[in-house]
Structure formats: C-alpha cells, structure tokens
Design a protein around this motif. Structure first.
Motif, PDB file in Angstrom:
ATOM      1  N   THR A  88      11.241   0.267   1.230  1.00 68.64           N
ATOM      2  CA  THR A  88       9.914   0.890   1.282  1.00 68.64           C
ATOM      3  C   THR A  88       9.003  -0.208   1.776  1.00 68.64           C
ATOM      4  N   ARG A 100       5.427  -2.134   1.975  1.00 71.93           N
ATOM      5  CA  ARG A 100       4.308  -2.317   0.955  1.00 71.93           C
ATOM      6  C   ARG A 100       3.125  -1.127   1.406  1.00 71.93           C
ATOM      7  N   HIS A 101       2.407  -0.621   0.542  1.00 71.51           N
ATOM      8  CA  HIS A 101       1.272   0.302   0.952  1.00 71.51           C
ATOM      9  C   HIS A 101       0.054  -0.723   0.781  1.00 71.51           C
ATOM     10  N   GLU A 122      -4.369  -0.032   1.322  1.00 71.81           N
ATOM     11  CA  GLU A 122      -5.336   0.615   1.086  1.00 71.81           C
ATOM     12  C   GLU A 122      -5.875   0.648   2.606  1.00 71.81           C
TER      13      GLU A 122
END
Length: 187
Positions: A170, A172-173, A175
């Motif tokens: 996954t 990283r997210h 903003e």
C-alpha cells in the motif's frame, strides 16, 4: 555498522543488510547533475549530508557516463556497457534491432547489483526512476521493494503516475496538494 556511499550522477538504490558484519550500501544516481556539482567533488552546491556520507564511505571516481539517463542507469546497475545490456539506445523495446539496441535484457548475461546483493542476504529497495523499458521492472530484477516512475519522467505533483511494487504494498497517502515527488521518493 559502516555505510558506503557510491555517488554517480533519478535513481536511488538502497540495499541494506540485517547482518551487523556487512556494510549498508547506498547508490545515488542523480540525473542532470554535473560530476563537480556536489560539495564532496569540489562543487559549489552546499550538500552537507552527501558530503558526510561520501567522506565516510566510498566514492565512484571512474564511472563512465553514457550521455543519457537510462543507458547510464543500465551501466550502473549491471557494471556492463549499455550495449551489453540491450540499452545502446534509450529504454524502448526494439526486437528487430541489433542485440545491443533491443531493450534491457533479463537473462544471465545481464545481472543487476540488486540480484547479486539479494542473493548475498541483503534487503534491496529502490526509489526513483526505473526507466529501463517495460520488459522488466525493479522487482523482477532483484529489488524487494520499489516506489517511483517505471518510465521516464512525468510529473512531480501527480501521484497517479508513480508505482509501488510489489503490487500488494500500500503506498503512503498524501493529503491533497502535499504530494511532491522529491519528498515522496525519499519517504
């Protein structure tokens, strides 16, 4: 544990070992950077972190540039001249062209440093630009983790053009409005 730094000239190859008796190895390939730009090579740019790593590690002083990024990257990853890896031209796959121009090959006469280090017990990871064609990818060539651009440069701000491998990882997210490639590749 001692860390060796090999500075050549958007690829970061970061194999790390779990064993205390082997050095960590970091290879940084910075596209569009002159040999003497970094402070550790006498340049005018203030690069204290790289200067310190170079001071306490090993610096490449006889790396041969192949005038373009992907042939130079193939050279750095394999220790072979670009034509020996199939990248005498850029990263495209040209099966009808002579062997030296047919695209980055994946066979026993073209082994990457990641494949060798992984077999020696190192953890191998890569971040940045692969740009060695679509016949292979970093995971297939010895890297256990990868994040970056599989093709050539695209965008500093668009996370959709970046790839995280293996595919089950996954990313990283970030903003909205905070994604910037230089920082994200470092993360």
């Amino acid at each position: 544990m001692k860390t060796s730094l090999l500075i050549a000239g958007s690829l970061a190859l970061v194999p790390m070992t779990y064993a205390q008796d082997k050095p960590n190895i970091i290879i940084i390939l910075a596209d569009d950077l002159g040999f003497s730009d970094l402070g550790c090579f006498g340049g005018e740019i203030h690069t204290p972190v790289l200067d310190n790593l170079a001071k306490n590690g090993v610096r490449m002083t006889q790396m041969y540039n192949s005038a373009r990024s992907c042939p130079s990257r193939a050279n750095l990853l394999t220790g072979l001249y670009p034509h020996q890896t199939g990248l005498g031209h850029m990263d495209g796959s040209h099966p009808a062209w002579p062997k030296g121009y047919s695209g980055f090959r994946s066979n026993s006469d073209n082994v990457t440093i990641a494949e060798v280090l992984k077999d020696a017990g190192y953890f191998t990871a890569m971040s940045g630009k692969w740009h060695l064609g679509n016949k292979s990818n970093p995971i297939l060539r010895g890297f256990q983790e990868y994040y970056g651009l599989l093709g050539g440069f695209n965008s500093f701000w668009n996370p959709a053009v970046y790839t995280r491998l293996p595919k089950d990882r996954t990313p990283r997210h970030y903003e909205e409005g905070t994604f910037y490639a230089t920082n994200v590749i470092t993360d």
